[in-house]
Write a protein that holds these residues in place. Structure first.
Motif, PDB file in Angstrom:
ATOM      1  N   ILE B 154       0.741  -1.145   0.045  1.00  0.00           N
ATOM      2  CA  ILE B 154      -0.047   0.027   0.002  1.00  0.00           C
ATOM      3  C   ILE B 154       0.874   1.253   0.070  1.00  0.00           C
ATOM      4  O   ILE B 154       0.375   2.294  -0.758  1.00  0.00           O
ATOM      5  CB  ILE B 154      -0.910   0.051   1.345  1.00  0.00           C
ATOM      6  N   ARG B 155       2.032   1.065   0.734  1.00  0.00           N
ATOM      7  CA  ARG B 155       2.919   2.434   0.588  1.00  0.00           C
ATOM      8  C   ARG B 155       3.274   2.805  -0.562  1.00  0.00           C
ATOM      9  O   ARG B 155       3.399   3.974  -0.852  1.00  0.00           O
ATOM     10  CB  ARG B 155       4.027   1.952   1.773  1.00  0.00           C
ATOM     11  N   GLN B 163       8.799   4.308  -1.023  1.00  0.00           N
ATOM     12  CA  GLN B 163       9.446   3.008  -1.095  1.00  0.00           C
ATOM     13  C   GLN B 163       8.677   2.124  -0.184  1.00  0.00           C
ATOM     14  O   GLN B 163       7.718   2.397   0.362  1.00  0.00           O
ATOM     15  CB  GLN B 163      10.675   3.255  -0.435  1.00  0.00           C
ATOM     16  N   LEU B 164       9.265   0.948  -0.105  1.00  0.00           N
ATOM     17  CA  LEU B 164       8.602  -0.259   0.561  1.00  0.00           C
ATOM     18  C   LEU B 164       8.369   0.116   2.097  1.00  0.00           C
ATOM     19  O   LEU B 164       7.551  -0.667   2.856  1.00  0.00           O
ATOM     20  CB  LEU B 164       9.277  -1.426   0.171  1.00  0.00           C
ATOM     21  N   GLY B 165       9.441   0.844   2.451  1.00  0.00           N
ATOM     22  CA  GLY B 165       9.540   0.970   4.169  1.00  0.00           C
ATOM     23  C   GLY B 165      10.392   0.107   4.641  1.00  0.00           C
ATOM     24  O   GLY B 165      11.217  -0.852   3.857  1.00  0.00           O
ATOM     25  N   ASN B 166      10.664  -0.058   5.751  1.00  0.00           N
ATOM     26  CA  ASN B 166      11.534  -1.052   6.577  1.00  0.00           C
ATOM     27  C   ASN B 166      10.809  -2.155   7.007  1.00  0.00           C
ATOM     28  O   ASN B 166       9.918  -2.052   7.918  1.00  0.00           O
ATOM     29  CB  ASN B 166      12.332  -0.307   7.686  1.00  0.00           C
ATOM     30  N   ILE B 510       7.516  -7.138  -5.864  1.00  0.00           N
ATOM     31  CA  ILE B 510       7.983  -6.603  -7.125  1.00  0.00           C
ATOM     32  C   ILE B 510       7.207  -5.805  -7.837  1.00  0.00           C
ATOM     33  O   ILE B 510       7.553  -4.821  -8.258  1.00  0.00           O
ATOM     34  CB  ILE B 510       8.608  -7.754  -7.926  1.00  0.00           C
ATOM     35  N   ILE B 511       5.851  -6.362  -8.019  1.00  0.00           N
ATOM     36  CA  ILE B 511       4.873  -5.425  -8.736  1.00  0.00           C
ATOM     37  C   ILE B 511       4.715  -4.122  -8.373  1.00  0.00           C
ATOM     38  O   ILE B 511       4.821  -2.913  -8.730  1.00  0.00           O
ATOM     39  CB  ILE B 511       3.540  -6.195  -8.899  1.00  0.00           C
ATOM     40  N   ALA B 512       4.431  -4.003  -6.909  1.00  0.00           N
ATOM     41  CA  ALA B 512       4.202  -2.875  -6.097  1.00  0.00           C
ATOM     42  C   ALA B 512       5.601  -1.870  -6.358  1.00  0.00           C
ATOM     43  O   ALA B 512       5.344  -0.671  -6.452  1.00  0.00           O
ATOM     44  CB  ALA B 512       3.857  -3.119  -4.690  1.00  0.00           C
ATOM     45  N   PHE B 513       6.681  -2.435  -6.183  1.00  0.00           N
ATOM     46  CA  PHE B 513       7.759  -1.729  -6.220  1.00  0.00           C
ATOM     47  C   PHE B 513       8.100  -0.987  -7.665  1.00  0.00           C
ATOM     48  O   PHE B 513       8.376   0.204  -7.905  1.00  0.00           O
ATOM     49  CB  PHE B 513       9.224  -2.701  -5.988  1.00  0.00           C
TER      50      PHE B 513
END
Lengths: 185, 568
Positions: B154-155, B163-166, B510-513
Motif C-alpha cells: 500500500i505504501r 518506497q517499501l519502508g523497512n 516486485i509489482i508494487a515496487f
C-alpha cells in the motif's frame, strides 16, 4: 546474507520474549482471576469434580443419553466421525442407532427422534443435547425411575438454556447438569 | 430462520463498527503518526536501538525480499528444531513424543506460512513447550510478517517515489501496536468464558456414569486469540473451535466470529485512510462483502436443510445436518461460521467439514481459491491486488485506453507477473491432486493399501482436492477423514503451502515496487475510474471468471458428482 542474519535473529529474539514469555505470563496472571483460576469451569458433585463444558458419555437407561461420539467422549483425543454424507457405512450406522433407540424406548414414534441424538458431534465431546432430544427420552426414564412424566418435563424446562440475547444458536440442555439433577430428585 | 438472519447481520455489523476505527488507527501506526504513546514508544525505541535499525529508513526491493526470506528461514529452523526434540520433559506433563521429521517439517512450514494445516492432534502430538514457543509464536510472527508486506504494498501505491519502508520496523510495530494488545484483550474475554490457561498437567476425571477419561488442557487461551486475529487458524486441540475448551459457549462463538474478520476488514479501512482514497477502499470492501455473502448463503442453505438420505429414514431432521456439528451453535451458526472461514484463511472450524453436504463444498473451495474476499490479514490485499491488476488491464482494454491503476501505468512486466502468479496459484492444487490420484491408482490395492481416504468415491476425490486448495490458499482447514500424517501428504502439502505463501508475496512486492517507480499519470475523463461500483462489479466478475474456469471440471468430478449420486 550476513548483514540480514543479525537483525533477523535479533527480531526473532524480541518476538520470543514478547510472545513466548511476556504474553503467556500476563495471561496466567489474568487467568488467576478467571473462573477456577483458569483451569476450566468445574461442577462438583458427591466429592467428584467434572468439567462443565466437557461432555460425558451417558448410555445407561436411567440417564438422559448424550449424543453419540466418534471418540467415545475421550477428552484426550477429541474428534468427529468425518464420515461423508453419502458414505454407506455412515448411513448404516445411523440406521442402527435409530433401531437401537426404538428398542430402548418403546412407544416412541420414529419421527419424534431428533437428528442430533443419532449423529456424532464435531468434537466428540458435545456437552449438550437439544430440548427435543431430552423430551423424547422422558417416557423411558419415567418408567425406569418410577417418576411421573410431568416431574421430568419440569426438570427439563428448568435446565433448558435459552439462546444468547434470544439470537445466537438453538435452545440446549447440558446433559451432565440434567442428569445430576435427575439423581437428586 | 428469521431470527438467525437478524443475528448474523448483527454480527457482521459489529465487525464493521469495530474495524473502522481500527483501520484509522492502523493508518496512524504505519504513517508513524502516533504522538505521545508513552510506554509503547519507549519500548519500541529500545528495540530499534537494540536491532540497530533506523525507524525512518527504507529498504529497496532486494533488501526487503532478502530480509523477509532470512527471517522466515530462521523461524523455520527454530521451529523445526524444537518440534524434533519436544518429547523431552520440559513443559511436557502429558509425556507426549517428539515429532517424526516429515511431520515436524510440515507443521513448521504450516505455521510460518500462516496456513496452520495440522497433521498432528494437539492433545497427543504437541507439548506445552511447543504449543507456546513454536505454534503460538509462529502464529504471531507470521501474521505480523503478512501485515508488514500488505502495508509495504500500500505504501508503494501512495505516492510516486515512495518506497517499501523497512520490513523490521513495520514488523515490530505490527507486533507491539496491533497484535499484542488485541490478543491480550481477546484472551481475557476467553478466559472469563471458561477457556483454560494453565500449565498444570491433564487431570483424570471419572464421569457420573463411571467412565475414566483424561481431560487434556493447557495454555489454550494464549493460542486461540492469535489463531483468529492473525488469520492462522491452528487450534490447540485436534478439533479446533468445535472443542468445548476452545469455544465454550455462544459468547465465545460471537468473539470468535468477530476477531476472525476484524483485522482483514480493518486492513481495507486502513487502505482508505492511508491512501486518502476512501472511495477506492469502499469499492474493495463492497466486492469482498459481496463475495462473503454469496459464499455463506449456499453453505447455510445446504446445512440447515439437512441430509436427505438421513431424512429418508423417518426421523426428525428439522435441526439440519448435525453430523460433526455441536448443539451449542446449531447448524445455522455453524455453517455461517464456515462461510466466514472459507473466505478468511484463518480456516478455523466449529464443525467437521468432511460431513458437510456436497454442495456446501463448492462455495468453500471457491472462497479458499479466491482467498481475497477479505482473505487473510495482509494476504487478502495481496491476492485482491493481482485481480485488481488483471481487472484494470482488461477494463482499460475494453475502453481503449492504456491500462492504469490508481494513476500508474501497468506495463508488460507487471502484467506478466500478475497473471503468472495468479495462474500458478490455480495450477498447484490441480497438479498435486492429479499426482495424488495417480499414486492411488498405481499402488497395488489402491486406497486399501495406503489408507488415505476415509470416504470413497467422489467424496474422497473432493477430500484430496480440498487439502491442496486449503494448503495453497493458506487456509488450513481440511476434510479430516484424510489419513494425512504420511510422508507423501506431509511433503506434498508442504510444497503447496510454501509456493502458496512465498510466490505471491514476492510477486506482489516486485509489482508494487515497479509501480512505485512510475510517474503518476494525469487523471482525466477518459481514464478508467477504479472507485466506482461498476468497476467493483467488473472486478468481481473477473475474480469469478478466473477461478470458475479453472476449477469447474474439478467440481464436476467431486462435489457435483456426489450431489447427483445422492439425489439419484
Amino acid at each position: 546474507m550476513k548483514e540480514n542474519m543479525l537483525p533477523a535473529i535479533k527480531v526473532t529474539a524480541v518476538a520470543i520474549f514478547l510472545f513466548s514469555i511476556l504474553y503467556p505470563l500476563l495471561l496466567l496472571g489474568i487467568a488467576y482471576f478467571g473462573p477456577n483460576n483458569g483451569k476450566g469451569k468445574i461442577i462438583e458433585y458427591k466429592g467428584r469434580k467434572y468439567y462443565k463444558s466437557i461432555g460425558q458419555s451417558f448410555t445407561g437407561n436411567k440417564y438422559f443419553w448424550s449424543r453419540p461420539s466418534a471418540v467415545n467422549y475421550n477428552a484426550n483425543g477429541s474428534g468427529g466421525s468425518n464420515k461423508g454424507p453419502s458414505n454407506k457405512v455412515y448411513l448404516a450406522e445411523i440406521q442402527a442407532r435409530i433401531d437401537s433407540f426404538l428398542v430402548h424406548n418403546p412407544g416412541i414414534d420414529k419421527s419424534a427422534i431428533p437428528v442430533d441424538l443419532v449423529t456424532a458431534s464435531g468434537s466428540g465431546l458435545d456437552p449438550h443435547i437439544s430440548v427435543q432430544a431430552a423430551n423424547v427420552q422422558v417416557k423411558r426414564i419415567a418408567r425406569i425411575r418410577r417418576f411421573k412424566e410431568s416431574v421430568l418435563n419440569k426438570l427439563i424446562e428448568k435446565h433448558t438454556e435459552k439462546p444468547l440475547w434470544g439470537l445466537f444458536g438453538p435452545k440446549k440442555i447440558n446433559v451432565l447438569e440434567l442428569n445430576i439433577a435427575l439423581d437428586n430428585l | 430462520m428469521m431470527i438467525d438472519a437478524v443475528g448474523s447481520l448483527l454480527l457482521f455489523f459489529i465487525v464493521v463498527i469495530l474495524s473502522w476505527p481500527l483501520g484509522k488507527y492502523m493508518s496512524k501506526v504505519y504513517k508513524d503518526d502516533l504522538s505521545g504513546d508513552g510506554l509503547l514508544t519507549k519500548a519500541e525505541r529500545k528495540i530499534f536501538r537494540l536491532m540497530k535499525v533506523n525507524p525512518s529508513s527504507t529498504m529497496n526491493i532486494r533488501q526487503y525480499l532478502l530480509a523477509f526470506a532470512t527471517v522466515n528461514m530462521i523461524w523455520l529452523l527454530y521451529g523445526f528444531g524444537i518440534l524434533l526434540v519436544q518429547g523431552q520433559s520440559l513443559l511436557n506433563p502429558a509425556g507426549n513424543p517428539s515429532m517424526e521429521w516429515t511431520l515436524a517439517l510440515h507443521s513448521v512450514i504450516s505455521f510460518i506460512t500462516s496456513t496452520n494445516q495440522q497433521h498432528y492432534s494437539g492433545e497427543t502430538g504437541a507439548t506445552y513447550l511447543s504449543q507456546i514457543s513454536v505454534f503460538t509464536l509462529l502464529q504471531f510472527v507470521s501474521a505480523a510478517a503478512s501485515l508488514s508486506v500488505g502495508v509495504a504494498v500500500i505504501r508503494c501505491l501512495k505516492r510516486t517515489g515512495q518506497q517499501l519502508g523497512n520490513f523490521y520496523v513495520d514488523f515490530i510495530r505490527s507486533c507491539t501496536r496491533i497484535l499484542f494488545p488485541l490478543a491480550i484483550l481477546a484472551a481475557t474475554f476467553f478466559i472469563f468464558r471458561g477457556m483454560p490457561m494453565t500449565f498444570n498437567s491433564p487431570e483424570t476425571v471419572v464421569s457420573l456414569q463411571g467412565d475414566t477419561s483424561v481431560v487434556a488442557t493447557g495454555p489454550v487461551a494464549a493460542m486461540i486469540p492469535i489463531k483468529e486475529l492473525g488469520s492462522n487458524g491452528g487450534g490447540y486441540f485436534g478439533t479446533n473451535n468445535a472443542h468445548p475448551f476452545e469455544n465454550p459457549d455462544s459468547i465465545s462463538f460471537v468473539i470468535h466470529y468477530i476477531i476472525v474478520l476484524l483485522l482483514p476488514m480493518a486492513f481495507i479501512f486502513f487502505i482508505g485512510y492511508f491512501l486518502e482514497n476512501r472511495k477506492f477502499a469502499n469499492m474493495i470492501l463492497g466486492v469482498m462483502t459481496l463475495g462473503l455473502v454469496l459464499i455463506t448463503i449456499p453453505i447455510v442453505w445446504q446445512e440447515t436443510n439437512g441430509n436427505p438420505l438421513v431424512s429418508k429414514m423417518g426421523i426428525d431432521t428439522s435441526s439440519g445436518n448435525m453430523e460433526g456439528k455441536e448443539i451449542r451453535f446449531g447448524s445455522y451458526y455453524t455453517s455461517f461460521y464456515s462461510g466466514e472461514n472459507a473466505v478468511v484463511p484463518a480456516g478455523t472450524i466449529t464443525s467437521m467439514l468432511d460431513s458437510y453436504m456436497p454442495l456446501s463444498g463448492i462455495p468453500m473451495l471457491i472462497g479458499m481459491q479466491v482467498d481475497g474476499f477479505f482473505g487473510g490479514l495482509g494476504t487478502g490485499l495481496i491476492n485482491i491486488f493481482y485481480y485488481l491488476i488483471v481487472a484494470a488491464f482488461l477494463g482499460c482494454q475494453m475502453i481503449g485506453r492504456t491500462p492504469v491503476l490508481l494513476g500508474r501505468k501497468i506495463g508488460l512486466p507487471e502484467m506478466q507477473l500478475a497473471t503468472g502468479v495468479a495462474v500458478l496459484q490455480l495450477l498447484v492444487p490441480l497438479a498435486l491432486t492429479a499426482i495424488a490420484c495417480f499414486v492411488i491408482n498405481e499402488t497395488p490395492g489402491g486406497n486399501a493399501t495406503l489408507g488415505w481416504l476415509g470416504n470413497s468415491g467422489a467424496h474422497g476425490f473432493t477430500t484430496m482436492f480440498y487439502e491442496y486448495v486449503s494448503a495453497t490458499a493458506g487456509n488450513g482447514s481440511g476434510f479430516e477423514a484424510l489419513g494425512d500424517n504420511t510422508a507423501f501428504w506431509n511433503l506434498s502439502t508442504s510444497i503447496a503451502m510454501f509456493s502458496g505463501r512465498f510466490v505471491p508475496i514476492a510477486g506482489v512486492l516486485i509489482i508494487a515496487f515497479l509501480l512505485s517507480k512510475k510517474k503518476s499519470a494525469e487523471t482525466s475523463d477518459g481514464v478508467l475510474k477504479t472507485e466506482t461500483a461498476t468497476f467493483g462489479l467488473f472486478l468481481f466478475m473477473v475474480i469469478i471468471l478466473l477461478n470458475a474456469l479453472s476449477t469447474l471440471p474439478v467440481f464436476a468430478l467431486g462435489p457435483l458428482q456426489e450431489y447427483f449420486q445422492m439425489s439419484h
